[in-house]
Each structure stands twice: as structure tokens, then as C-alpha cells.
Design a protein around this motif. Structure first.
Motif, PDB file in Angstrom:
ATOM      1  N   TYR A 219      -3.824 -12.138   6.253  1.00 15.62           N
ATOM      2  CA  TYR A 219      -2.712 -11.565   7.175  1.00 15.62           C
ATOM      3  C   TYR A 219      -2.375 -10.316   6.667  1.00 15.62           C
ATOM      4  CZ  TYR A 219       1.300 -12.802   4.108  1.00 15.62           C
ATOM      5  OH  TYR A 219       2.043 -13.163   2.917  1.00 15.62           O
ATOM      6  N   VAL A 220      -1.898  -9.506   7.587  1.00 15.17           N
ATOM      7  CA  VAL A 220      -1.424  -8.259   7.393  1.00 15.17           C
ATOM      8  C   VAL A 220       0.269  -8.541   7.920  1.00 15.17           C
ATOM      9  CG1 VAL A 220      -3.291  -6.947   7.720  1.00 15.17           C
ATOM     10  CG2 VAL A 220      -1.810  -7.419   9.851  1.00 15.17           C
ATOM     11  N   SER A 221       1.214  -7.587   7.341  1.00 10.72           N
ATOM     12  CA  SER A 221       2.650  -7.678   7.691  1.00 10.72           C
ATOM     13  C   SER A 221       2.947  -6.242   8.069  1.00 10.72           C
ATOM     14  CB  SER A 221       3.411  -8.125   6.486  1.00 10.72           C
ATOM     15  OG  SER A 221       4.672  -8.578   6.923  1.00 10.72           O
ATOM     16  N   CYS A 222       3.744  -6.156   9.255  1.00  8.76           N
ATOM     17  CA  CYS A 222       4.125  -4.816   9.489  1.00  8.76           C
ATOM     18  C   CYS A 222       5.713  -4.770   9.876  1.00  8.76           C
ATOM     19  CB  CYS A 222       2.995  -4.219  10.551  1.00  8.76           C
ATOM     20  SG  CYS A 222       3.004  -5.246  11.881  1.00  8.76           S
TER      21      CYS A 222
ATOM     22  N   THR B 155       0.874  -1.222  -0.062  1.00  5.09           N
ATOM     23  CA  THR B 155       0.126  -0.079   0.008  1.00  5.09           C
ATOM     24  C   THR B 155       0.992   1.379   0.005  1.00  5.09           C
ATOM     25  OG1 THR B 155      -0.234  -0.243   2.431  1.00  5.09           O
ATOM     26  CG2 THR B 155      -2.026  -1.157   0.931  1.00  5.09           C
ATOM     27  N   ASN B 156       2.276   1.158   0.484  1.00  3.82           N
ATOM     28  CA  ASN B 156       3.009   2.338   0.142  1.00  3.82           C
ATOM     29  C   ASN B 156       2.992   3.031  -1.351  1.00  3.82           C
ATOM     30  OD1 ASN B 156       3.656   1.632   2.891  1.00  3.82           O
ATOM     31  ND2 ASN B 156       5.633   1.152   2.319  1.00  3.82           N
TER      32      ASN B 156
ATOM     33  N   THR C 298      -4.547   0.210  13.158  1.00  2.54           N
ATOM     34  CA  THR C 298      -6.120  -0.678  13.442  1.00  2.54           C
ATOM     35  C   THR C 298      -6.802  -0.444  12.412  1.00  2.54           C
ATOM     36  OG1 THR C 298      -5.531   0.009  15.898  1.00  2.54           O
ATOM     37  CG2 THR C 298      -7.939  -0.497  15.242  1.00  2.54           C
ATOM     38  N   GLU C 299      -6.910   0.735  11.821  1.00  3.35           N
ATOM     39  CA  GLU C 299      -7.873   1.012  10.914  1.00  3.35           C
ATOM     40  C   GLU C 299      -7.592   0.117   9.487  1.00  3.35           C
ATOM     41  OE1 GLU C 299      -7.310   4.749  12.887  1.00  3.35           O
ATOM     42  OE2 GLU C 299      -6.012   3.285  11.855  1.00  3.35           O
ATOM     43  N   SER C 300      -6.526  -0.125   9.256  1.00  2.00           N
ATOM     44  CA  SER C 300      -6.262  -0.923   8.168  1.00  2.00           C
ATOM     45  C   SER C 300      -6.377  -2.321   8.241  1.00  2.00           C
ATOM     46  CB  SER C 300      -4.557  -0.798   7.744  1.00  2.00           C
ATOM     47  OG  SER C 300      -4.243   0.242   7.577  1.00  2.00           O
TER      48      SER C 300
ATOM     49  N   GLY D  87       2.011  -3.345   3.322  1.00  2.00           N
ATOM     50  CA  GLY D  87       2.540  -1.806   3.312  1.00  2.00           C
ATOM     51  C   GLY D  87       2.944  -1.340   4.555  1.00  2.00           C
ATOM     52  N   GLU D  88       3.253  -0.419   4.784  1.00  2.00           N
ATOM     53  CA  GLU D  88       3.396   0.317   6.413  1.00  2.00           C
ATOM     54  C   GLU D  88       2.064   0.388   6.908  1.00  2.00           C
ATOM     55  OE1 GLU D  88       6.193   0.653   8.419  1.00  2.00           O
ATOM     56  OE2 GLU D  88       6.878  -0.503   6.775  1.00  2.00           O
ATOM     57  N   HIS D  89       0.959   0.188   6.222  1.00  2.00           N
ATOM     58  CA  HIS D  89      -0.359   0.433   6.713  1.00  2.00           C
ATOM     59  C   HIS D  89      -0.820  -0.487   7.515  1.00  2.00           C
ATOM     60  CE1 HIS D  89      -0.998   3.211   3.215  1.00  2.00           C
ATOM     61  NE2 HIS D  89      -1.341   4.221   4.270  1.00  2.00           N
TER      62      HIS D  89
END
Length: 845
Positions: A820-823, A736-737, A807-809, A801-803
Motif C-alpha cells: 500500500y501507499v499512504s498519503c 521518502t521525505n 501517480t508516478e510513485s 512519505g508525501e510522494h
């Protein structure tokens, strides 16, 4: 009166609630229900107070009817949230000449004078709005001070001090109501998170004096330490006092428990002390919160004036929530909901002690949380030199680039003039847990002169000590007091409970084995993005990489890459070994090749010497590789197709590393991700070469292995054509960046120059590089997810992405059916808690 919705006698059944009468009023009712010794109280609703501000006073005889004739009163604010504040309390209302004579006979003239003088002071300053300095000089002790205060009031107002208790109370109510409606008060509470139209209730209460015969006084008490959350009786008590005198008097205050250092309340009034402890424990259990008790003792009898949630640090908030759940007072789910995910940042990193004054020399974007102090350096080389001398330093750059990686690792913090939340410095800073402030455009950066100038004109040179507060986006002069990071048992317990609740995977973005170790420490469920370009910037590797870039033909490129293969394979081997069989998603080389080349004349000369070629050839080649818009140029999959030898080497290194680690009993199924895809044919070309390399490695080693191929969706076209692309891949990971950058047509490195003004004027609700734009970019994610799974129902979907740590993402990804999400590794705990809270909220609905 008990059932009057606006002027309400506080009883166990009175119709009051926090959103009509405020939190203090509701808390007092709860104490009444527990049969605790609360002085008689009347609550005024938000609407009543609003009417008072407009001049519509309540029925004063009705308001005063519950109280005894001649009884002194106090008025306290009752906002919906205690943190929003309110006007200061006013005590001893009703004090006049007649009451003074009565109290003088009962308690002595000194006590009577103190009660009267306190009221005159408060009334003069807060109600009549007279000059505070006049009354501060007079003091509030003794008959002489009282006479002087009364005289000063009459001189300033041209009228005697009011004697009618009802008139006094009416003016107090009017003053407090109007103060709440004032501009300054409104702005102050908005800064604390209150809505502009937040209501205020008022509490009118019988005075428990704290003066008299026997043991009398006032104090506050709580059962935990507000800094640590550990079980510890804290507070203060002062004999012959009222209000919050005990908190202000310092040396005169007594200890609560027996203490070798001095007298204590427990010794002076053991029965009252025991009652207080009993009341505090009952409040904790029944109100389901760690409470601070405000109390008064009159002749050994305890009166409870108020109970508020203990004001505490994030560390204490975590520990108290966990202890309340472990004691069976609240559920684990409620404990999870009581801790804001952002609060975990304060536990993961050192923080500036905000209770100590500091010298702010500049501000920027709070890009990576935490704080660090060090000497100013203006180059990556100088940062490395400081690290070699074991000196802390702050790397100051206009903006960072991949060439600065080693210096960033060596520095203790980063400050840049340019950039936003997804700039290079911000992303790397969050990834390695390095405090970072970017976009400090109001400061002047003079890198050649090695000077940094603050907006107020102060000049800081190389070697001067500054502090970077990446949590609040501040640059501070000199060294400041710090609070250390705290990853204690309560922190770990909270995250374990989070994992039991959440229903979406949490991975980490990790570029090096050290990053992977951090991700594993925070219990990430694998690596969702490994950026391989950062592996090439060590000196020995960078020279070989540059030799490959300068190669004239494919064979020469292969020869150079053969020398990089062992080190790349070693990197992946360590990465797989660190993650111990958990999934690892590796992104093939993404940046344009010119980023690996030097940009200044000295660098060109050094490269010419290293490659043994003429300086003119180096300069010409570097200039030829330059691009007008490199972010949209020869990078990502375009590089893999036009210079395929690079991806061939990387894929071989991945497969060989996976085979080696699998022999150790950890089956590895590597995930290979192609960056910056826009077309189906790009995927087909890269997939064909990946399959060829896989077949070759299998033939050479005799080993069988599996792998997954996927795409990083960073262009709008990839999202729109996801159905075509998904036919050849196992997963889509939305970056998303870049996707935000391309959707908006904004440079993520330069947008910080105007983003604040855009948000201020309502062009954007939030910085889209900080908070995911669910309407625009989000629609592309939903389209890509829907179309991708239409072609391949088992397609794995993620955001890397960094998003991914917001929490919102996470809420958006859960709703869209992502796996999943990755941060960044240091955001993994925050994401774990946020995901758990979202799952709990869904179950409650």
C-alpha cells in the motif's frame, strides 16, 4: 484526390488520422461517416502544411477541384489536440468584385458587402499583417465600410486587393502555416502541453453562408452545462450571421429552446432545431463524447461545420465521464481513464475562479491545493484570536514549526517565505486540507514590523486581506471570486469504480482524530502514518511535556509522563474508534525534544513561571539542548533509546486504547512504527521494551491482544540493511521525505531556494521532494524491499512519505510489489483514481 495522403478529400474512407491531419479533420470525417450534413471538405496533412511554411505549395488546381466554380471557401486549423489552438479561421475566401456582384443580385448589396468586408478584414490583418486598428475603425457593415477597407488595403500595400480565388487561398494557406511555425505560437502551445514540433493540419471547406432568404444564421450547441456537467441544452444562435458571430454579439443572439425571455431558434425554425438535437445526440453516442456542435442554417437547412469535445471544468469532466458510462456509451474503465487524477483536487477544495481577472502580488511553490481569503496575521496566537472572533485569516510565517500547529488549524490558509513540497507547512497543509503557498522568496517578509512586501514594491500590513491560491502557487491581493468544492454523486461513483479496478492499498497519513475522520470520509483503507508529536502541542499537554524534558532523572520523567498517559490514551482510543477496526499505524515520537521548547525570551520567562524554576536555568537548559543539525541529531529511535520512558508511555497508551476499543466489538491490531532506524540493534532494544510493556499491560488487564512492530525506513543505511532489520519486524514503511533528504544531502526546507534553477538547467528533471527520484531514491526502495522480503517473505511493504499520493510513485510501488501507499487525507481520492488507472493500463498491455 480522396486517397492523396496530403491533400485529401474528406470522405468516409479517406486516409486521415488525428496524428497526420489533426483532430478537426478526423472529426469531420466521422461526421461524414454518420451521413451528417457536412460541407465539402479537403484536409491538408501536417507534412503538407510544413511544406507550405517552407514555400512548397500544393497543387492548387487539384486542391480546388472538388469545389464548384465561384464557391466561397473557408480555412480552419486542425491541430492534433484542439486545446493546442492554432491560427484563426478565415472565411469567405474567393470573394472578389465578380462574386460581390453575384451575391448582390441574389441576396442584396448589404449581405454581399458584409461577406466581402469580413474577408477583406481577415485577409488584411492575418495574411497581409496590416495594422488591426485601421480596420477596426472602419467596421465591416455596408458598402461604405467595404469601400473604405479596400481603399485602406491598397494604401497600406501599394497594390489592389487580390481578385484571383486561387491566389487568395494560396496566401491564406501560406500565412497560417507560417504562423504555426512562429516562435510565439510555439511557446503558446508548449504552455498548453503540446510538444515543440507539434504538427498543424488545415481544413479547406465550402462556405455555408448563414445569410439569405428564409431562416439563416449560425451558432453553437451542446447538450451539457460546461461548468457542472449536468444535462442541459446550452449554446447560442444568431440570425443572418456566420462563423462564431453568435458567441460575440451578446443581446442579438437568440435562445435555442423556447424561452419566456425572448425569441428562440426552436420557434423560428422548428425542423432545423429538431435536426440539430438529433445530430448532437447521434454525435454523443457515436463519437462517445460530449460534443459542441458548430452549425450554420441556410434557408432552414442545417450544415455542420465542426464538432469538438465540450470544453469543461473538472467537475463537468467527472460527471460527463460517469454519465457516458452509465448510458452504456463507454465502459467504466474508459470513464476512469478520461479523468486526470489531478483534476480531483479542484473538486476537493475551493478554487479561485480563473475566468475572473485577479491581482497577483506574489508567487511561490503550490504546496497544498485549494484557495482561501483572509486577513494577514503573523503569529499562531493571532490566528487563534481571529478564529475566536470568527474572522478568516492567512497565517504568514518565514517557515512554520510544530509550535504553530494550533495557529495553522485556526487559519484559513498559510503563506511562508521558505520551504518546499515537503516542508512542515506543506505537509500539514495537505494533511488538513489547508491552502498553502511556500517558498515565496521573491516577497519580503518583515515579521517584527508585521509587513509583507510584494516584488513590485506594494506593502501589505497585518489585517489586510489577501487570497492564497495553493493550487497554482499564487498570492492574490484582496478577495477574489471562488468556485466551491464539489463532492457530488458522480465524484463518489467514479471513486467506487476506481476501487473495483485498483490492486494496491491506499491509506492516509492522519495525526489527529479529525484527520482520521477525513481519511474515513474519503474511504482510505486505514492509517499508514500517525505522527504522535502533533498530539503534544495543546497548551495543557505542552507544559507537562516541557516538565518531562526538564526532569533530572528517570523517575521524574516517568511522573510527568504518567500525567500525559491518559490524554495520549484518549487520543488513540478516539483514533481507533474512528477507523472502526481498520489498520492504524502509529509512529512513535520522532522530533528532537528542543522542538517542544520555546525559542524566544518571552517563552523562556513563561516556562520558568510555569515550572517554578529560575529563568537562567531555563535559558541554560534550552541552549544546552540545541543542536547544530537537529534533523540528524537526537531524534527518532535515538530518542527512544536514550530516553526510553517516552516510548514506554506511548506504547502503553496504544495497548490500553486498543483493549478499550476492542471491547466495543472492533478488534484492533495496532501497528507500532519506530522512526529513523539505521541499525538492527536499535530495533532489538526498542522491541524488547515494547514486549515488556505489552506483557505488563496483559498482566494488569487480563486482556489478550495482538500488535505489529515495524520500522520507518528513512535512512539509506536502513534500506541497505533491510535484511537484518526485517528479522525483528512485521513491516517496513518507507518515509521518502527524509530518505530523499538524506540520499541527496539536501535540506527539504531550504531546497526551494535553488530548486527551480536546478530543474530549469536540467540538473534534476523534477524537484525530488515533489516527484520520487526513481533512479536514486527508488533504487534504495527496491533494494530495501528485496532484501527485507529475503529475510521475511510475508513482510508488509509501504510508502508513507508525501510522494505516496503521486501517480508516478504509485506506479513505482506497484511495480516493486508494495502492499500500500499512504498519503495526506485529501490526496486519498487522487491516489485511488491514479491506482485504478495504472491497473487498467497494465491490463490493456
Amino acid at each position: 484526390m480522396q486517397n492523396n495522403p496530403h491533400t485529401t478529400l474528406i470522405t468516409a474512407t479517406a486516409p486521415v488520422s488525428p496524428d497526420t491531419h489533426g483532430g478537426r479533420t478526423k472529426c469531420l470525417q466521422r461526421l461524414v461517416r454518420l451521413d451528417l450534413p457536412v460541407p465539402r471538405t479537403v484536409g491538408l496533412s501536417f507534412e503538407a502544411v510544413h511544406n507550405i511554411a517552407r514555400g512548397d505549395m500544393p497543387d492548387m488546381p487539384l486542391l480546388l477541384s472538388p469545389f464548384e466554380a465561384g464557391e466561397l471557401l473557408c480555412v480552419r486549423p486542425s491541430s492534433e489536440d484542439p486545446d493546442w489552438g492554432g491560427p484563426s479561421a478565415i472565411l469567405n475566401i474567393g470573394m472578389n468584385e465578380a462574386r460581390f456582384d453575384d451575391f448582390a443580385k441574389r441576396l442584396g448589396k448589404d449581405v454581399a458587402a458584409s461577406l466581402y468586408a469580413r474577408f477583406v478584414h481577415s485577409y488584411s490583418i492575418q495574411v497581409a499583417r496590416l495594422d488591426p486598428d485601421v480596420f477596426d475603425e472602419i467596421g465591416a457593415e455596408g458598402e461604405a465600410s467595404l469601400s473604405a477597407a479596400l481603399r485602406a488595403y491598397e494604401e497600406e500595400t501599394d497594390e489592389p486587393f487580390p481578385q484571383d480565388p486561387a491566389a487568395q487561398l494560396a496566401e491564406v494557406l501560406r500565412s497560417m502555416a507560417r504562423a504555426w511555425d512562429g516562435t510565439s505560437a510555439r511557446l503558446l502551445r508548449q504552455a498548453k502541453g503540446a510538444p515543440a514540433d507539434a504538427g498543424l493540419g488545415l481544413v479547406v471547406q465550402s462556405m455555408a453562408l448563414g445569410f439569405g432568404k428564409g431562416e439563416c444564421g449560425s451558432g453553437v450547441l451542446q447538450l451539457i452545462d460546461r461548468e457542472t456537467g449536468l444535462e442541459q441544452l446550452t449554446g447560442r444562435y444568431l440570425s443572418q450571421s456566420q462563423g462564431r458571430d453568435a458567441l460575440e454579439s451578446g443581446t442579438k443572439a437568440l435562445f435555442l429552446e423556447r424561452d419566456a425571455r425572448g425569441p428562440s431558434l426552436e420557434e423560428l425554425a422548428p425542423e432545423a432545431f429538431a435536426s440539430l438535437i438529433e445530430y448532437a445526440r447521434l454525435m454523443r453516442q457515436k463519437l462517445r463524447e460530449e460534443m459542441q456542435v458548430e452549425f450554420v442554417i441556410e434557408d432552414g437547412r442545417v450544415h455542420l461545420l465542426d464538432g469538438v469535445r465540450v470544453s469543461r471544468t473538472s467537475r463537468a469532466a467527472v460527471r460527463s465521464a460517469v454519465r457516458l458510462a452509465q448510458d452504456g456509451i463507454i465502459s467504466r474503465q474508459e470513464a476512469l481513464m478520461r479523468v486526470p487524477p489531478s483534476a480531483l483536487n479542484e473538486l476537493l477544495h475551493r478554487q479561485v475562479d480563473r475566468s475572473v481577472a485577479s491581482d497577483v502580488m506574489g508567487r511561490g511553490v503550490a504546496a497544498s491545493p485549494g484557495a482561501a481569503t483572509g486577513r494577514i496575521v503573523f503569529s499562531a496566537a493571532d490566528a487563534q484570536a481571529c478564529a475566536a472572533r470568527e474572522e478568516a485569516c492567512v497565517l504568514v510565517r518565514r517557515e512554520t514549526s510544530p509550535e504553530d500547529i494550533r495557529g495553522m488549524h485556526a487559519a484559513n490558509a498559510i503563506l511562508t517565505e521558505r520551504g518546499g513540497m515537503t516542508s512542515h507547512a506543506a505537509v500539514i497543509g495537505r494533511g488538513i486540507g489547508l491552502p498553502c503557498v511556500v517558498g515565496a522568496t521573491e516577497m519580503r517578509f518583515q515579521l517584527r514590523k508585521k509587513l509583507l512586501t510584494s516584488p513590485d514594491g506594494r506593502v501589505f500590513k497585518e489585517g489586510d486581506i489577501i487570497t492564497i491560491d495553493g493550487t497554482h502557487g499564487e498570492v492574490l491581493a484582496g478577495a477574489v471570486s471562488m468556485q466551491e468544492a464539489t463532492l457530488d454523486d458522480a465524484f463518489q461513483t467514479l471513486l467506487t469504480w476506481s476501487d473495483a479496478e485498483r490492486d494496491i492499498g491506499i491509506r492516509a497519513n492522519a495525526d489527529t482524530p479529525a484527520d482520521a475522520q477525513t481519511a474515513k470520509m474519503f474511504q482510505a483503507q486505514g492509517i499508514g502514518l500517525c505522527r504522535t508529536e502533533h498530539m503534544f502541542f495543546e497548551d495543557d499537554r505542552l507544559t507537562v511535556m516541557r516538565e518531562m524534558i526538564f526532569a533530572e532523572n528517570s523517575e521524574d520523567r516517568r511522573a510527568a509522563l504518567e500525567r500525559l498517559l491518559p490524554v495520549q490514551r484518549a487520543d488513540f482510543t478516539e483514533l481507533f474508534r474512528t477507523m472502526a477496526g481498520m489498520p492504524v499505524c502509529i509512529r512513535l515520537l520522532d522530533p528532537p525534544l528542543h522542538e517542544f521548547l520555546p525559542s524566544d525570551h518571552a517563552g523562556h520567562r513563561a516556562l520558568a513561571e510555569a515550572l517554578d524554576i529560575p529563568l537562567a536555568d531555563v535559558t541554560r537548559r534550552v541552549e544546552a539542548m540545541g543542536e547544530y543539525n537537529p534533523m540528524l541529531g537526537l531524534r527518532g529511535v535515538r530518542l527512544g533509546i536514550t530516553v526510553p520512558e517516552i516510548y514506554d508511555m506511548q506504547v502503553r497508551a496504544i495497548f490500553e486504547a486498543a483493549i478499550d476499543v476492542s471491547k466495543e466489538g472492533m478488534p484492533i491490531v495496532p501497528e507500532i512504527m519506530i522512526p529513523l532506524v539505521s541499525a538492527k540493534r536499535e530495533v532489538e532494544l526498542v522491541k524488547m521494551r515494547v514486549d515488556i510493556v505489552a506483557a505488563a499491560v496483559k498482566a494488569e488487564t487480563g486482556a489478550e491482544f495482538e500488535y505489529q512492530l515495524g520500522v520507518m525506513v528513512e535512512t539509506p543505511r536502513a534500506a541497505l540493511r533491510a535484511e537484518d532489520i526485517a528479522e525483528n519486524v512485521s513491516f517496513l514503511s518507507f518515509g521518502t521525505n527524509d530518505l530523499t533528504q538524506m540520499t541527496y544531502g539536501l535540506s527539504r526546507d531550504d531546497a526551494g531556494r535553488f530548486m527551480t534553477e536546478y530543474v530549469r538547467q536540467g540538473v534534476f528533471e523534477e524537484d525530488p521532494f515533489h516527484t520520487l527520484d526513481v533512479d536514486g531514491v527508488g533504487e534504495l526502495l527496491i533494494l530495501g524491499a528485496k532484501r527485507g522480503r529475503a529475510a521475511r517473505p510475508a513482510l508488509t511493504l509501504s510508502m508513507c512519505g508525501e510522494h505516496g499520493g503521486n501517480t508516478e510513485s504509485i506506479a513505482f510501488c506497484r511495480a516493486a510489489g508494495f502492499d500500500y501507499v499512504s498519503c495526506s487525507p485529501f490526496r486519498v481520492p487522487v491516489a485511488r483514481l491514479a491506482a485504478a488507472q495504472l491497473a487498467i493500463l497494465d491490463h490493456l498491455q
